[in-house]
Design an enzyme around this catalytic site. Structure first.
Site, mmCIF file in Angstrom:
data_model
loop_
_atom_site.group_PDB
_atom_site.id
_atom_site.type_symbol
_atom_site.label_atom_id
_atom_site.label_comp_id
_atom_site.label_asym_id
_atom_site.label_seq_id
_atom_site.Cartn_x
_atom_site.Cartn_y
_atom_site.Cartn_z
ATOM 1 C CB SER A 1 -0.577 -0.076 1.309
ATOM 2 O OG SER A 1 -2.036 0.887 1.294
ATOM 3 C CG ASP B 1 7.388 5.314 -11.815
ATOM 4 O OD1 ASP B 1 8.539 4.030 -12.530
ATOM 5 O OD2 ASP B 1 6.462 5.234 -11.998
ATOM 6 C CE LYS C 1 -5.275 -2.321 1.332
ATOM 7 N NZ LYS C 1 -5.155 -1.473 0.140
#
Length: 472
Positions: A323, A334, A348
C-alpha cells in the site's frame, strides 16, 4: 373448524413494507435513468406532442432480486431455529455486500470503527500484525516492529490456520481479528503454515498494548544513515524529516548515503506516504488515483526542494511492503531518485475510503486504484526491485591470515609504515556491525551506497579538473 395457515406460506406485512420501499426506490432510479435518456418515443401530454424517454433496462434496480431478498429476510425471521433481531439481519446483509466486493471493503460496527482510528493513531491492543484473507485463511501481510508477534517469530507470508483451538476456515476477517485482540498479558497460540516448513508450526504470542513508533533512525557507518519506517501514520511525514535532521546533526554535515527500510511495512495513511516522497523529490507527480466518482480522482505532486540534496538513496522492500510503502517506493523509482532493492512487494494498489454512516458506524470501501508517476498500477503485481536481493545468512569462514611484506624479517621499512591503522578497529559500533552482519539485504544496500558515493566523488573530481584545464 378453525383453519390454520402454515407460517412458511405467510408473507408478513413487514416483508410487504420492505418490498414497497424497494419498489419506491426503483421508481426513483427509473426517473433518474429517464433523465439520462436512453431511448426516445413520442407521446401526448396536456394536448401537446412530447418526447418520452425510456430507461436503460441494464441500469434499473433488479426488482426480482430485491423481492428475493425480502423473501429470504422473511423466511429467516419466521422459521430460523432461534429468534433473530431485525437489526442483526440487516447488518449481516450489509457486511455480506461489502465483503464480497474485495478483501479490503468492510462494514465498520462501533468497535471496528474505533479500532481503525486507534491503528492509524499509532496505539492499539493486540498481537501487532497486519493481516488479510487468502483462500479462507488469515494471511500475515507483515508483523509490526517491536511487537509481540514480531518478537515471537511470526513472519510475512505466514498463513494462520488456527487461533488457539478454533479453526480459521469459515471465519470472516473481522471475526479472526476479534479473536486475536484481547486483554494484555493473555496468551494466544497461532497455528501457522509456512512455505519453508513441511508441517504446521505453533507460535505462542502474548497480547500487549501495541505502541507503534512509525520512524526509527541510526547511523550505519560514518556518513551513511538508516531510516526504518514501520508503517505510515498521520505524523510519519514530519517524523521522517525530523529523523533526517537528527542523522545529519550526528554526522556533522550532509550524509554520503541513506537507506530507507520499508520491509514489512503494511502501509497506512496515503497522505503520509505523499509527504515522505515530497521531502525527497524536487518536482513532479508522486501518485494519482482513478475511480468512478470525481472525488476519487486525485493527483499529488511534489513541491520544490529536495531535503537530501541528491544524496544517494537505497530503498529496501519485500513481500510485506504494501500500500502506502509501495506508493513511496514507486514514486522514487519512477523519478530515478532511489535504487529499489530487495524482493517484489505485496501489490496492494487500491485506495479505501472510510464513509461514516452515523457517529458510530461506517463502511470502508475500495473507491480507487492508485498509479505511480509513470502510470503503473501495482494492484496484484507489486513493485519490482531494481536489484533483487534475497534474504540470506552470512557466515565468515575461519582462515589463516595471509603473510605480507611487513611480516618478513628484515623487510625494507616503508615511509608511512608507522601510520598504519590497527587491524582491529575497536571504535566501530558493535551494535551497528552486528545489524549489518545479520541482515544481508541491509549490508548489500550499504555496500551499494558506498560504491555510488565513490563514483560520484570521482565524477565530481574529474569535472572540477576539466573545469580548471579549460580555464587555463
Amino acid at each position: 373448524m378453525k383453519r390454520v395457515r402454515s407460517p412458511l406460506h405467510v408473507f408478513p406485512l413487514r416483508a410487504i413494507a420492505l418490498a414497497t420501499c424497494f419498489s419506491t426506490a426503483s421508481g426513483l432510479a427509473l426517473a433518474q435513468d429517464e433523465a439520462q435518456g436512453q431511448q426516445l418515443l413520442e407521446g401526448i401530454q396536456d394536448g401537446e406532442r412530447v418526447e418520452i424517454t425510456l430507461p436503460d433496462p441494464e441500469k434499473q434496480l433488479p426488482l426480482d432480486d430485491l423481492r428475493k431478498f425480502t423473501e429470504v429476510f422473511s423466511r429467516i425471521k419466521d422459521a430460523y431455529v432461534e429468534e433473530v433481531d431485525d437489526r442483526q439481519l440487516l447488518e449481516s446483509a450489509i457486511k455480506g455486500m461489502l465483503s464480497d466486493l474485495d478483501p479490503h471493503s468492510t462494514y465498520l460496527a462501533p468497535k471496528d470503527y474505533e479500532e481503525l482510528e486507534e491503528s492509524t493513531s499509532g496505539e492499539f491492543g493486540g498481537l501487532g500484525i497486519e493481516v488479510g484473507m487468502e483462500n479462507g485463511f488469515v494471511k500475515v501481510i507483515a508483523p509490526i516492529d517491536d511487537t509481540p508477534a514480531q518478537k515471537a517469530g511470526v513472519q510475512a507470508g505466514d498463513l494462520i490456520i488456527k487461533l488457539d483451538e478454533k479453526p480459521v476456515k469459515g471465519m470472516s476477517l473481522e471475526e479472526a481479528v476479534q479473536l486475536m485482540r484481547g486483554k494484555p498479558g493473555t496468551i494466544l497460540t497461532l497455528t501457522i503454515m509456512r512455505e519453508s516448513e513441511s508441517a504446521p508450526i505453533e507460535i505462542k504470542v502474548e497480547r500487549d498494548v501495541i505502541k507503534v513508533t512509525s520512524v526509527k533512525s541510526r547511523m550505519l557507518d560514518n556518513g551513511y544513515g538508516y531510516v526504518r519506517i514501520t508503517q505510515f501514520q498521520a505524523d510519519t511525514g514530519s517524523q521522517f524529516l525530523k529523523a533526517l535532521g537528527s542523522l545529519e546533526d550526528d554526522h556533522g554535515s550532509g550524509l554520503d548515503g541513506l537507506v530507507i527500510d520499508l520491509r514489512n511495512n503494511p502501509g497506512g495513511v496515503l497522505q503520509a506516504a505523499v509527504e515522505t516522497a515530497d521531502a525527497l523529490l524536487d518536482e513532479g507527480l508522486i501518485v494519482y488515483t482513478e475511480g468512478r466518482i470525481q472525488s476519487s480522482r486525485l493527483r499529488f505532486s511534489a513541491k520544490a526542494g529536495d531535503v537530501m540534496a541528491d544524496t544517494p538513496i537505497v530503498v529496501l522492500i519485500n513481500g510485506g511492503s504494501a500500500s502506502a510503502s509501495e506508493i513511496l517506493a514507486g514514486a522514487l523509482q519512477d523519478h530515478q531518485r532511489a535504487v529499489i532493492m530487495g524482493m517484489q512487494s505485496f501489490g496492494k494498489g487500491s485506495v479505501q475510503t472510510v464513509i461514516p454512516l452515523d457517529e458510530n458506524h461506517a463502511i470502508k470501501m475500495t473507491t480507487a486504484r492508485y498509479y505511480t508517476p509513470d502510470g503503473r498500477s501495482i494492484q496484484a503485481t507489486g513493485i519490482k526491485p531494481d536489484i533483487e536481493v534475497r534474504p540470506a545468512e552470512l557466515k565468515e569462514l575461519d582462515s589463516q591470515p595471509f603473510f605480507t611484506e611487513a611480516d618478513l624479517s628484515g623487510h625494507l621499512e616503508g615511509q608511512n609504515e608507522g601510520d598504519q591503522p590497527a587491524k582491529d578497529n575497536e571504535s566501530e559500533d558493535s551494535t551497528t556491525a552486528s545489524l549489518t552482519d545479520r541482515d544481508y539485504q541491509l549490508r548489500s544496500a550499504l555496500n551499494l551506497l558506498k560504491g555510488m558515493h565513490i563514483l560520484n566523488r570521482k565524477s565530481n573530481g574529474k569535472a572540477a579538473s576539466e573545469g580548471q584545464d579549460s580555464a587555463q
